[in-house]
Write an enzyme that holds these catalytic residues in place. Structure first.
Site, short mmCIF file in Angstrom:
data_model
loop_
_atom_site.label_atom_id
_atom_site.label_comp_id
_atom_site.label_asym_id
_atom_site.label_seq_id
_atom_site.Cartn_x
_atom_site.Cartn_y
_atom_site.Cartn_z
CB CYS A 2 -1.28 0.26 1.10
SG CYS A 2 -2.10 -1.39 1.25
NE ARG A 27 4.63 1.56 -0.25
CZ ARG A 27 5.70 1.35 0.64
NH1 ARG A 27 7.06 1.53 0.25
NH2 ARG A 27 5.59 1.12 1.78
CD1 TRP A 75 -0.95 -6.16 -3.08
CD2 TRP A 75 -1.07 -6.78 -0.90
NE1 TRP A 75 -0.61 -7.69 -2.70
CE2 TRP A 75 -0.68 -8.02 -1.67
CE3 TRP A 75 -0.98 -6.80 0.39
CZ2 TRP A 75 -0.39 -9.05 -0.99
CZ3 TRP A 75 -1.02 -8.11 0.93
CH2 TRP A 75 -0.47 -9.24 0.49
CG ASN A 99 0.33 2.11 3.75
OD1 ASN A 99 -0.65 2.22 3.15
ND2 ASN A 99 1.56 2.64 3.03
N GLY A 100 -0.55 -1.21 6.56
CA GLY A 100 -0.47 -1.85 7.76
C GLY A 100 -1.49 -2.91 8.17
CD GLU A 488 15.39 -14.15 -7.80
OE1 GLU A 488 15.29 -12.96 -8.38
OE2 GLU A 488 15.08 -14.62 -6.75
CE LYS A 492 13.13 -11.34 -10.09
NZ LYS A 492 12.93 -11.95 -8.57
CD GLU A 495 8.68 -12.40 -8.01
OE1 GLU A 495 8.42 -11.73 -6.85
OE2 GLU A 495 9.60 -12.09 -8.81
CG HIS A 511 16.26 -38.59 -4.93
ND1 HIS A 511 16.47 -39.83 -4.58
CD2 HIS A 511 17.69 -38.03 -5.28
CE1 HIS A 511 17.67 -39.95 -4.33
NE2 HIS A 511 18.34 -39.06 -4.95
CE LYS A 610 10.97 -3.72 -5.62
NZ LYS A 610 11.64 -4.74 -6.54
#
Length: 615
Positions: A2, A27, A75, A99-100, A488, A492, A495, A511, A610
């Site tokens: 946010c 955000r 968000w 925010n939060g 990573e 990516k 995402e 395995h 983000k």
């Protein structure tokens, strides 16, 4: 997560609020809204589901014009993305953005409903608006003298993390803000005062900023700032001048921020490693003046991080144990604080965060300190952030603002910082002679050029991307220090293209994961020319024998040849221990171009944001 912006000044503030939201949209972009006090002191609110561009049309319809205002891009946490859940939330002429997460909002909501307050949203934030109003009227505690006192009364009852900005028709000449756990800063300009949850939103109006600390509540007018700390005592915070400019958060010639930030990596690495220019040897002081003598006391390393930053830590584990000869453990920050761990006073606790406000990592650091850990180090891209302020040592990566949700330059600069840490630990442990130190420093100095050569492979990588466009799953393989790079790479792809991707150490294929391999699942292989290459080739044969399609990033001299079902791209240099930095850049390019082919939103992938400032 946010984004908040606020303004009070001589100029009409709506254009700043909208431009600030656009900068902060990375955000959160489920919904957006703003509220201003017009010339008559009346609150005018506009909200919209979706992007800030949707909000702009609503603002024009409502005629939201004034010199005092607050705005928010969301968000979703409590409540689905919808206009009714968008901020600001209102209570009888009082508006709040937040925010939060408020952990005790249900208890507070029941109490406020008992007082007659009606709720129209599913959010925890509406509880704050009504709580401030109740404090203002004296329905909870004594009647507040003013908005500032009402906000102080309300925040004393909140449990959780929050950054707030509040305006009211009762006091149209002020803006009140508060911070606990979530970042919030003030902007100081000749024409008034501003607030934001990220410095990048303020750059269009000022570079002079004041970072609030936990517990701070501040009253802003056009000409003044009144601030009290968590104890209610008058306080002052240092005013700093940001080195960033508004140009740093503009796209320029690029189509996406992710693309821009990938191609900024040579410069970001050069800036981060600038202290090596002409240096013949490393000094502990690059991690802060307090570093002198600390590394000699360290007998092990604990790295705490989340997401991409945790993969940087996993890569560093291989470096630290091989080069420095010191045991290194890597833990997901969100898990570490909730298990019973054993403290070691001689352990170096390293926390890694791009924003320095990652809630889980910050909480993990605080947990480690509560257990008696004193050797703490932050690797972070934001010098004024909470994590940096809470550690003994720090290393500030100089990646510059990273707007794309999928981290690129923040990751590679974190890796460079961790390699510097590896070398200093090795020196302290008497495992690094002068010749090796010089050779490693030369490699680090050359790293920006080596990354430029990888970026030049973009046309070849782009050609591969069409083979992934209609796939639903992908497998990434690596070995040794390149296994975290495979992780990573898979992250990516997940995402930004929404292709389900998993990464495994290549030796684990037999395995279980080999059961997934067929002609419809591309298998991406990180294949440096190192001591595990022959083992890796055998694992690739296992894939080929089952009809799998291989996409191999191979070093020159590795003798991996293209053939039916085996696509090979030769990397420009074999870079030894630092090879992970080069290979991850190639994987970034692959994910980016696959996302372009699939037509997804590269910079703002669905369901993600983000800066993760909530647990």
């Amino acid at each position: 997560m946010c984004g908040i912006v606020g303004a009070i000044g001589a100029m009409e503030c709506t254009p700043f609020l909208l431009s600030g939201l656009k900068v902060l949209e990375y955000r959160g972009y489920d919904s957006a809204g703003l509220a201003v006090l017009d010339a008559s002191g009346t609150l005018v609110r506009a909200r919209a589901k979706g992007r800030v561009s949707e909000l702009e049309a609503r603002v024009a319809e409502k005629g939201a014009v004034g010199n005092v205002g607050i705005a928010h891009t969301r968000w979703a946490t409590h409540g689905v993305p919808a206009e009714r859940n968008a901020h600001p939330h209102i209570s009888s002429g009082l508006a709040v953005v937040h925010n939060g997460i408020i952990e005790n909002y249900e208890t507070l909501r029941e109490k406020l409903q008992g007082l007659g307050y009606e709720f129209t949203s599913d959010t925890d934030t509406e509880t704050i608006a009504h709580l401030i109003q109740a404090c203002f009227k004296g329905e909870i505690g004594e009647p507040a003298e003013n908005l500032f006192s009402a906000v102080r009364c309300a925040v004393a009852q909140l449990q959780g993390a929050f950054a707030l900005a509040v305006v009211s028709e009762e006091e149209p000449d002020c803006l009140v803000v508060a911070r606990e756990g979530s970042p919030l800063m003030l902007g100081i300009a000749d024409d008034g005062h501003y607030a934001a949850s990220d410095a990048s939103a303020l750059l269009s109006v000022t570079q002079r900023m004041m970072y609030l600390e936990n517990g701070d509540v501040a009253r802003l007018t056009r000409d003044s700032i009144t601030l009290v700390d968590a104890l209610g005592q008058p306080a002052q915070r240092e005013v700093i001048t940001s080195s960033l400019s508004a140009n740093a958060v503009e796209l320029g010639e690029f189509n996406h921020y992710m693309q821009k930030e990938m191609f900024e990596q040579p410069q970001a690495l050069g800036n981060t490693l600038e202290m090596l220019s002409g240096a013949g040897q490393l000094q502990p002081g690059i991690f802060g003046a307090e570093a002198q003598g600390v590394f000699e006391q360290v007998d092990s390393v604990l790295i705490l991080a989340c997401g991409t930053s945790s993969y940087a830590g996993m890569t560093a584990k291989y470096w630290i144990e091989q080069v420095a000869g010191i045991a290194c453990h890597v833990e997901i920050a969100s898990e570490y604080r909730y298990r019973h761990s054993v403290a070691n006073p001689n352990q170096l606790v390293v926390v890694i965060s791009q924003s320095g406000e990652t809630a889980d990592t910050l909480a993990a650091l605080q947990h480690a300190k509560s257990m008696g850990h004193t050797h703490t180090l932050a690797i972070c891209n934001v010098p004024e952030s909470a994590i940096v302020r809470e550690t003994l040592l720090r290393f500030i990566t100089r990646a510059g603002p990273e707007i794309g949700v999928a981290s690129t330059k923040a990751f590679t600069t974190q890796l460079s910082a961790l390699f510097l840490l590896t070398l200093l630990l090795a020196k302290a442990n008497q495992r690094l002679d002068e010749a090796d130190e010089k050779a490693y420093l030369d490699e680090l100095r050359h790293l920006p050029i080596a990354v430029e050569k990888v970026l030049a492979l973009e046309p070849s990588i782009k050609a591969w991307s069409k083979h992934f466009a209609n796939k639903h799953h992908a497998l990434f393989l690596g070995r040794g220090r390149h296994f975290p790079i495979a992780l990573e790479g898979a992250l990516k792809l997940k995402e930004i293209s929404y292709i389900h991707a998993e990464a495994y150490p290549a030796g684990e294929l037999k395995h279980g994961p080999l059961a997934l391999v067929d002609a419809d699942m591309p298998v991406v292989v990180v294949a440096p020319n190192d001591e595990l290459l022959e083992k890796l080739k055998a694992n690739m044969q296992e894939v080929s024998a089952r009809g799998g399609q291989l996409y191999v990033f191979a070093d020159g001299g590795s003798a991996v040849k293209p053939s039916e079902g085996v696509n090979v791209l030769v990397m420009p240099e074999h870079y030894g221990l630092l090879s992970p930095v080069l290979h991850v850049v190639a994987l970034q390019l692959l994910s980016y171009h696959v996302a372009l082919v699939k037509g997804t939103d590269v910079d703002k992938p669905r369901n993600l944001a983000k800066s993760v400032t909530v647990e």
